[in-house]
Design a protein around this motif. Structure first.
Motif, short mmCIF file in Angstrom:
data_model
loop_
_atom_site.label_atom_id
_atom_site.label_comp_id
_atom_site.label_asym_id
_atom_site.label_seq_id
_atom_site.Cartn_x
_atom_site.Cartn_y
_atom_site.Cartn_z
N PRO A 112 52.22 42.94 53.23
CA PRO A 112 52.90 43.90 52.33
C PRO A 112 52.98 43.43 50.88
O PRO A 112 52.77 44.24 49.97
CB PRO A 112 54.28 44.04 52.96
N GLU A 113 53.26 42.18 50.63
CA GLU A 113 53.35 41.69 49.25
C GLU A 113 52.00 41.74 48.55
O GLU A 113 51.91 42.07 47.38
CB GLU A 113 53.93 40.28 49.19
N THR A 114 50.94 41.42 49.29
CA THR A 114 49.60 41.49 48.71
C THR A 114 49.22 42.93 48.43
O THR A 114 48.63 43.23 47.38
CB THR A 114 48.57 40.82 49.66
N GLN A 115 49.58 43.84 49.34
CA GLN A 115 49.32 45.26 49.11
C GLN A 115 50.02 45.74 47.84
O GLN A 115 49.45 46.49 47.04
CB GLN A 115 49.80 46.10 50.29
N LYS A 116 51.24 45.27 47.65
CA LYS A 116 52.00 45.65 46.45
C LYS A 116 51.31 45.15 45.18
O LYS A 116 51.19 45.88 44.19
CB LYS A 116 53.41 45.06 46.57
N THR A 117 50.81 43.93 45.22
CA THR A 117 50.09 43.36 44.09
C THR A 117 48.82 44.16 43.78
O THR A 117 48.53 44.48 42.63
CB THR A 117 49.72 41.89 44.37
N VAL A 118 48.08 44.49 44.83
CA VAL A 118 46.84 45.25 44.67
C VAL A 118 47.13 46.63 44.08
O VAL A 118 46.43 47.08 43.17
CB VAL A 118 46.09 45.38 46.01
N ARG A 119 48.16 47.29 44.58
CA ARG A 119 48.51 48.61 44.04
C ARG A 119 48.85 48.51 42.55
O ARG A 119 48.44 49.38 41.77
CB ARG A 119 49.67 49.23 44.83
N ALA A 120 49.56 47.47 42.17
CA ALA A 120 49.91 47.29 40.76
C ALA A 120 48.66 47.06 39.91
O ALA A 120 48.53 47.60 38.80
CB ALA A 120 50.90 46.13 40.60
N GLU A 121 47.72 46.26 40.41
CA GLU A 121 46.48 45.99 39.67
C GLU A 121 45.66 47.28 39.51
O GLU A 121 45.15 47.56 38.42
CB GLU A 121 45.64 44.94 40.42
N ARG A 122 45.55 48.03 40.58
CA ARG A 122 44.80 49.29 40.51
C ARG A 122 45.51 50.29 39.61
O ARG A 122 44.86 51.02 38.87
CB ARG A 122 44.64 49.89 41.92
N ARG A 123 46.83 50.32 39.66
CA ARG A 123 47.59 51.25 38.83
C ARG A 123 47.35 50.97 37.34
O ARG A 123 47.17 51.88 36.55
CB ARG A 123 49.08 51.18 39.17
#
Length: 196
Positions: A112-123
């Motif tokens: 979940p924390e990695t998913q959150k990081t990835v979403r922020a990078e893509r955003r």
């Protein structure tokens, strides 16, 4: 630097194995054997298999973000810059198709924390791209009938879908598909081709 090739070998082996067998079906042991390194060497560079998956995608996203920044801040009208940016993201996604396919097929398996990081990078990437659309809408060059956010989401839905149909040995190159996608994006904004 002597250590960098080890990191690159790990990423290359993981990319090949994840593409061929899937993220879930690939073990850390298989990755290190394919890379010709020890588990200790892998864990020196990556905390987990999740970290490898994240880096496979993140390296492409970093490159695309750098290129988008150069294009968005570069010369030309907003129509020309948006066309170049749209064509570029398609071309670079096509050029790194395995990385993109692996990520979009497996990102839901990340912690979940990695998913959150990835979403922020893509955003951050999408926001920079959306700023070009919004700039054109503000100045009246692009139609504002459809909100910039929706235009960008629709466009990137198509880009993220490339891995399901694009083949490097197909009838069109990544650059050609990129130009067509960029033309379609500008047409959807009522802006036409940048050379018109």
């Amino acid at each position: 630097m002597k250590e960098e090739p080890v990191r690159q070998r790990l990423l290359a082996a993981a990319t090949r194995l994840f593409a061929a067998r899937g993220f879930e079906s690939t073990s850390v042991q298989e990755i290190v054997v394919a890379a010709g390194v020890t588990k200790g060497a892998m864990y020196h560079y990556f905390d987990s298999k999740d970290d490898l998956l994240h880096e496979i995608y993140a390296r492409v996203l970093r490159m695309q973000t750098d290129r988008l920044t150069q294009i968005a801040d570069g010369p030309g009208t907003v129509r020309e810059r948006l066309h170049r940016a749209a064509a570029d993201v398609v071309e670079t996604t096509a050029a790194n198709l395995d990385d993109s396919k692996i990520f979009f097929r497996s990102n839901h398996l990340l912690a979940p924390e990695t998913q959150k990081t990835v979403r922020a990078e893509r955003r951050r990437y999408h926001e920079r791209f959306r700023a070009l659309v919004a700039e054109g809408q503000r100045t009246g060059l692009f139609s504002d009938r459809v909100p910039a956010e929706l235009v960008v989401d629709y466009f990137f839905g198509s880009v993220h879908h490339l891995g399901t149909w694009f083949h490097t040995d197909g009838p069109l190159t990544g650059a050609q598909v990129g130009r067509h996608f960029a033309d379609l994006l500008l047409a959807s904004l009522g802006a036409g081709h940048p050379d018109e």
